[in-house]
Scaffold this active site. Structure first.
Site, mmCIF file in Angstrom:
data_model
loop_
_atom_site.group_PDB
_atom_site.id
_atom_site.type_symbol
_atom_site.label_atom_id
_atom_site.label_comp_id
_atom_site.label_asym_id
_atom_site.label_seq_id
_atom_site.Cartn_x
_atom_site.Cartn_y
_atom_site.Cartn_z
ATOM 1 N N ARG A 117 -5.404 19.108 -0.225
ATOM 2 C CA ARG A 117 -4.628 17.920 -0.581
ATOM 3 C C ARG A 117 -3.237 17.998 0.014
ATOM 4 N NH1 ARG A 117 -1.552 17.989 -4.876
ATOM 5 N NH2 ARG A 117 -2.947 19.300 -6.108
ATOM 6 N N TYR A 119 -0.726 -10.303 3.430
ATOM 7 C CA TYR A 119 -2.085 -9.913 3.045
ATOM 8 C C TYR A 119 -2.288 -10.084 1.534
ATOM 9 C CZ TYR A 119 -5.780 -6.621 1.703
ATOM 10 O OH TYR A 119 -6.872 -6.032 1.132
ATOM 11 N N ASP A 164 4.341 -4.096 8.368
ATOM 12 C CA ASP A 164 2.896 -3.888 8.421
ATOM 13 C C ASP A 164 2.443 -4.332 9.809
ATOM 14 O OD1 ASP A 164 0.116 -4.038 8.283
ATOM 15 O OD2 ASP A 164 0.105 -4.647 6.183
ATOM 16 N N LYS A 177 -8.633 -0.977 10.020
ATOM 17 C CA LYS A 177 -8.761 -2.072 10.980
ATOM 18 C C LYS A 177 -8.776 -1.543 12.416
ATOM 19 C CE LYS A 177 -8.354 -4.561 7.191
ATOM 20 N NZ LYS A 177 -7.797 -3.683 6.169
#
Length: 459
Positions: free
Chosen positions: A116, A168, A242, A267
């Site tokens: 992690r 978004y 973004d 994406k």
């Protein structure tokens, strides 16, 4: 409607001459009576190397082997040309409290102790995205939404965010329903292109963060990043952009003054509809250390296998983006001339209100198109249901072409009055153009749009 022969001709012309310099060089040499071997070589190079700034090499190698005297032998003792997938959750220590492999560049100097906290496969991917985005630092998260959340963790209760009004749907939902009521952070959704509104708001309060999408999702509004960066700096605020719609290939917001760049890796960076992930890039070490602390403390980390897949996708980003953008350019021209379409929004069209801004700050116009079909909700449903090459699905940025109705799908959570204000109605269709044959994509749209027109004539 365009005859299909004309459509194919336009498509060929637009795709053939992607590089103006290469085109001019070829014309010059073709007109020369006897081209020299060197002229032929330069023409061939100009035709082949259409990718801006030679960035294809960076996408594949992180460091350009020709210009950067950097060798990663410490992280690659076997010489494997593909980074390994490290599935280990924990790492052996030679002495208590001493992390292993601090000299591995993929550990960023801190070594490995628990996956992690740090993982070799994730580290090499983060370095690759940082190089692609021209950033010093990149931190990967388990989704684009987790990446957004990590940026908000830079703020404190009582702070304010100025967010672009067309954003978004998942971002606005997170800001409206979690950040504001549960974290006591106010959010104003504003048109960053409206100077009067921005001036009025800035006089009334001091935001700590500007959140920008450009182009926006789904109306493809383009905003001058340098202009917003100047506003942010004048108010001692951060600017986060973004950059998902453009990808690092078509736009690099840090070059225009942004402090933070966010991507939904799901994406374009991954590009194959098989990974959910996000990243945050920055050049600021303080921001980076805070993001790294949040990544470890919250634990929203991507799996090593997903990092491997996304890294593999990044290596072909420049090729995919060029192919998809050429298709999108031709499709936008086709849609503008179709009687079943009332409006087309694509930054590459001169009809786009911010076309000049896009041309100035982007390296290309991308592969997202928004258009409005004739009729109403019934007609947009027919268009989407009749498509055969385009898949009716949410998401975007993959090799396959996707189509959706944002008002009913990705932006259904946006309040009705806000959707109306932004022009997100039931006739708006968003296309994510892939890399299939352009003539097939246009034929698919032509068939679906004609079906919608026929439904109206039968009434």
């Amino acid at each position: 409607m365009f005859p299909m022969r004309a459509i194919r001709t336009k498509t060929f012309i637009n795709s053939k001459f992607t590089s103006l310099n290469g085109c001019l060089q070829q014309i010059k040499i073709m007109s020369s009576p006897t081209p020299t071997p060197n002229e032929l070589l330069q023409s061939a190079i100009a035709s082949a190397d259409i990718y801006h700034h030679g960035i294809g090499t960076t996408f594949l190698h992180i460091h350009n082997p020709l210009t950067d005297n950097v060798h990663d032998a410490a992280s690659n003792p076997t010489g494997a040309v593909v980074p390994s997938i490290s599935l280990a959750t924990t790492f052996r220590q030679s002495t208590p409290g001493e992390a292993t492999a601090r000299n591995d560049p993929n550990s960023f100097g801190v070594g490995y102790e628990y996956s992690r906290t740090g993982n070799p496969t994730r580290g090499v991917f983060e370095r690759a995205v940082a190089a692609a985005e021209k950033a010093k630092y990149c931190v990967a998260f388990s989704s684009g939404s987790a990446a957004t959340s990590a940026v908000i963790h830079l703020l404190s209760p009582g702070d304010k965010i100025f967010c672009i009004d067309d954003v978004y749907g998942g971002t606005q939902r997170y800001f409206r329903r979690i950040v504001h009521p549960r974290m006591a952070i106010d959010v104003d959704f504003l048109d960053f292109n409206d100077d009067d509104i921005m001036k009025e708001k800035l006089q009334a309060c001091n935001p700590k963060l500007f959140w920008l999408e450009t182009p926006t999702n789904p109306t493809l509004k383009v905003t001058d990043i340098c202009k917003v960066a100047h506003m942010a700096k004048e108010n001692n605020a951060l600017l986060a952009v973004d950059n998902t719609f453009c990808s690092p290939y078509f736009q690099n917001p840090l070059d225009h003054g942004a402090d933070i760049v966010v991507h939904s890796v799901t994406k374009y960076i991954n590009g194959h509809s098989d990974v959910v992930m996000g990243v945050v890039c920055t050049n600021d070490e303080t921001i980076y250390q805070s993001l790294r602390f949040t990544q470890n403390g919250v634990g929203a980390v991507p799996s090593p296998f997903d990092c491997y897949l996304a890294h593999r996708g990044l290596k072909t980003l420049h090729v995919r983006m060029e192919a998809a953008a050429r298709n999108a350019n031709a499709i936008s021209i086709f849609l503008e001339g179709h009687p079943g379409v009332t409006k087309v929004v694509y930054p590459g069209l001169k009809s786009h209100p911010q076309h000049e801004i896009a041309k100035a700050q982007q390296h290309g116009f991308g592969a997202m198109i928004t258009f409005y079909c004739v009729g109403g909700r019934a007609q947009s449903a027919i268009v989407l249901e009749k498509l055969r090459v385009f898949a009716l699905a949410e998401s975007l940025g993959a090799v396959e072409s996707l189509a959706e109705c944002p008002s009913l799908m990705t932006h259904a959570s946006v309040p009705d009055d806000q959707r109306t204000l932004l022009g997100i109605d039931d006739t708006l269709i968003r296309l994510s153009v892939g890399i299939e044959s352009c003539s097939d994509l246009i034929a698919d749209l032509d068939f679906a749009l004609n079906a919608a027109l026929s439904s109206m004539s039968k009434k």
